[in-house]
Design an enzyme around this catalytic site. Structure first.
Site, mmCIF file in Angstrom:
data_model
loop_
_atom_site.group_PDB
_atom_site.id
_atom_site.type_symbol
_atom_site.label_atom_id
_atom_site.label_comp_id
_atom_site.label_asym_id
_atom_site.label_seq_id
_atom_site.Cartn_x
_atom_site.Cartn_y
_atom_site.Cartn_z
ATOM 1 N N GLU A 117 -4.575 2.399 -4.493
ATOM 2 C CA GLU A 117 -3.120 2.449 -4.322
ATOM 3 C C GLU A 117 -2.561 1.139 -3.769
ATOM 4 O OE1 GLU A 117 -4.942 4.204 -0.535
ATOM 5 O OE2 GLU A 117 -5.411 4.013 -2.652
ATOM 6 N N ASN A 122 -2.885 12.598 -3.298
ATOM 7 C CA ASN A 122 -3.850 12.963 -4.331
ATOM 8 C C ASN A 122 -4.486 14.314 -4.036
ATOM 9 O OD1 ASN A 122 -3.809 11.130 -6.375
ATOM 10 N ND2 ASN A 122 -5.384 9.796 -5.538
ATOM 11 N N ASP A 158 0.847 -1.188 0.000
ATOM 12 C CA ASP A 158 0.000 0.000 0.000
ATOM 13 C C ASP A 158 0.890 1.247 0.000
ATOM 14 O OD1 ASP A 158 -2.990 0.889 0.564
ATOM 15 O OD2 ASP A 158 -1.689 2.183 1.751
#
Length: 531
Positions: A448, A412, A404
């Protein structure tokens, strides 16, 4: 003189009868065997053209479905939809460049009470337009929005719909996707609705080189078009119906009524459909001259080639083996006809090969993540099913790593989704470069999160790989000002290993690795933990 005239007449009559017999034979062969075989091949080519067009159309619809899925099945959209954060959706999605990049005409988000959160529509010139039924939820057909009951009936898994309607009196395709968390399991937070006009631009995106040859017909303008439709987009049944040298593919709307019709050109006809053609006339003339010489010449030059040609056509007709060739060597009309048939067989074989390649490309696209180029979750499920059924793999240790990207949501929010997508691509490359064996599988699990499956890998070897992954991503040196773990982009890794000869379900192995991932996050991130 009378006898001589009678003999001459008999000879002339015999030649005339022979010519009539040859003419009748040639016409019968063409009418009863050759033309039907050509017609059968032409209809088969027409069916291939329809299948090819439908395959390309389904590929374009799959692209739109993937766009809807990537933006709806994501923790960011899910949490903001639950919070009804309208401004967040406007800031992150309702921008012109996004519509141009995604090549869509409209994008709308609704909460789980089917109330509009944010939405925007543009024309093909990216100029904003008003679509009343999307802006007022009470005007939207109920079949377009996905209710919480539908998601519950689907065992809390994401629900997707593809519908065809008219938007501002123009045909369009609408993709509906329930808003769900990245793990694809949870109560629906609402509906993402994406739409695209079915117009010349849509056709140009499908088949740029054939855009001018494909027409979109409104059934309301040609009321009798329905009787000429060969197939519906939503069905697999194909009944070839030629009209005006075109093939017609219908599309049904929400009310199961004909919404629009695609018209594509029929496959090329490389033979003369007339019963009497120049080749046949020349053959008759040659036959007349040959009769004056001797029968063996006729048998060698005409009868045998025709028989061989018919045998080849019959073999192809019954076996569907289009690699067969007549291979007639000569220069008369029969040999030319044979070469034309060989060319037709070659064209059919090429079209079959193209269709096979298209199907293989569709299969590859369905198993590949569009952003990173890695395998997707669907392929991971198929891969794990293969491992489960392999006796050899049951006896070997298998390691599973869940990766991860640390604080990716913050990244983001701070740098924007475009930079976030670029980070995911760079991380994917780093993961690939850190694993070299052909038996190592890397896939993008969602958002992700990535999953690695390492065959025949012990716990110690897997720990080395996990450490290398963390180092490789950190060495990329991608700035991350909002990360609480490091000033650059890093990853956390959860590791679980199935010992050799142990029987452990891969779902359980994934759960262990996922739990280890959360331990790694709790321990400061930018590290790995072993279950």
């Amino acid at each position: 003189m009378l006898r001589r005239s009678s003999l001459r007449s008999q000879l002339l009559l015999a030649v005339a009868l022979a010519c009539c017999a040859i003419l009748s034979t040639q016409v019968m062969i063409r009418y009863m065997w050759t033309l039907p075989q050509f017609s059968h091949l032409a209809l088969y080519n027409d069916k291939l053209e329809i299948k090819r067009f439908k395959s390309v159309l389904q590929l374009q619809l799959k692209r739109l479905q993937n766009i809807a899925y990537d933006n709806a099945v994501w923790d960011g959209s899910y949490t903001k939809a639950l919070a009804r954060d309208q401004q967040w959706f406007k800031d992150n999605f309702m921008i012109g460049p996004s519509f141009q990049h995604l090549s869509i005409n409209g994008l709308y988000f609704y909460d789980n009470e089917q109330q509009l959160l944010a939405g925007m529509s543009v024309d093909n010139n990216l100029q904003p337009i008003t679509v009343a039924m999307f802006s007022a939820p009470q005007d939207i057909p109920t079949k377009l929005l996905i209710s919480t009951e539908e998601v519950q009936q689907n065992q809390l898994m994401p629900v997707s719909k593809t519908s065809f309607i008219k938007v501002n009196d123009k045909p369009a395709v609408v993709i509906s996707q329930s808003i769900a968390p990245s793990l694809e399991q949870g109560v629906s937070a609402g509906t993402l609705l994406l739409w695209h006009y079915l117009d010349g631009r849509f056709i140009g995106e499908l088949m740029p080189l054939a855009n001018d040859d494909i027409r979109i017909i409104d059934p309301a303008q040609e009321s009798d078009i329905g009787q000429h439709i060969s197939t519906m987009l939503q069905t697999d049944d194909i009944q070839i119906k030629l009209w005006n040298n075109s093939l017609y593919i219908g599309v049904l709307g929400l009310d199961n009524q004909l919404l629009l019709v695609f018209a594509i050109p029929q496959s090329p006809r490389i033979y003369d459909e007339a019963l009497f053609n120049p080749a046949l006339s020349a053959g008759i003339a040659v036959s007349f001259l040959t009769l004056l010489l001797f029968y063996l010449y006729i048998s060698r030059k005409l009868v045998e080639p025709v028989r061989h040609l018919l045998k080849t056509i019959s073999y192809v007709n019954f076996s569907n083996d289009y690699s067969a060739r007549a291979n007639l060597r000569g220069h008369n009309e029969i040999h030319k006809l044979g070469r034309l048939i060989d060319l037709m067989f070659e064209l059919v074989a090429q079209q079959q090969q193209k269709l096979t390649m298209k199907n293989r490309q569709l299969q590859d696209l369905s198993n590949t993540d569009a952003l990173t180029g890695l395998a997707n979750r669907r392929y991971l499920d198929e891969y794990l099913a293969t491992l489960r059924n392999s006796v050899i793999n049951r006896k070997q240790p298998i390691a599973m790593l869940v990766v991860d990207v640390d604080f990716f949501k913050r990244y983001n929010d701070f740098y924007g989704h475009a930079m976030g997508d670029k980070v995911l691509q760079q991380v994917a490359i780093a993961l690939q470069e850190s694993t070299h064996r052909a038996t190592d599988l890397i896939c993008r699990y969602g958002g992700e999160e990535f999953v690695l499956v390492l065959e025949n890998t012990s716990k110690e070897e897997a720990m080395v790989v996990a450490g290398n992954l963390c180092q490789a991503v950190e060495k990329l040196g991608i700035p991350h000002q909002t990360s609480a773990a490091c000033k650059v982009v890093t990853i956390s890794v959860g590791l679980a290993v199935k010992p050799a000869d142990a029987i452990i379900e891969y779902e359980t192995l994934f759960a262990w690795a996922d739990a280890a991932l959360y331990i790694a996050k709790d321990n400061g991130r930018n590290r790995y933990e072993v279950a």
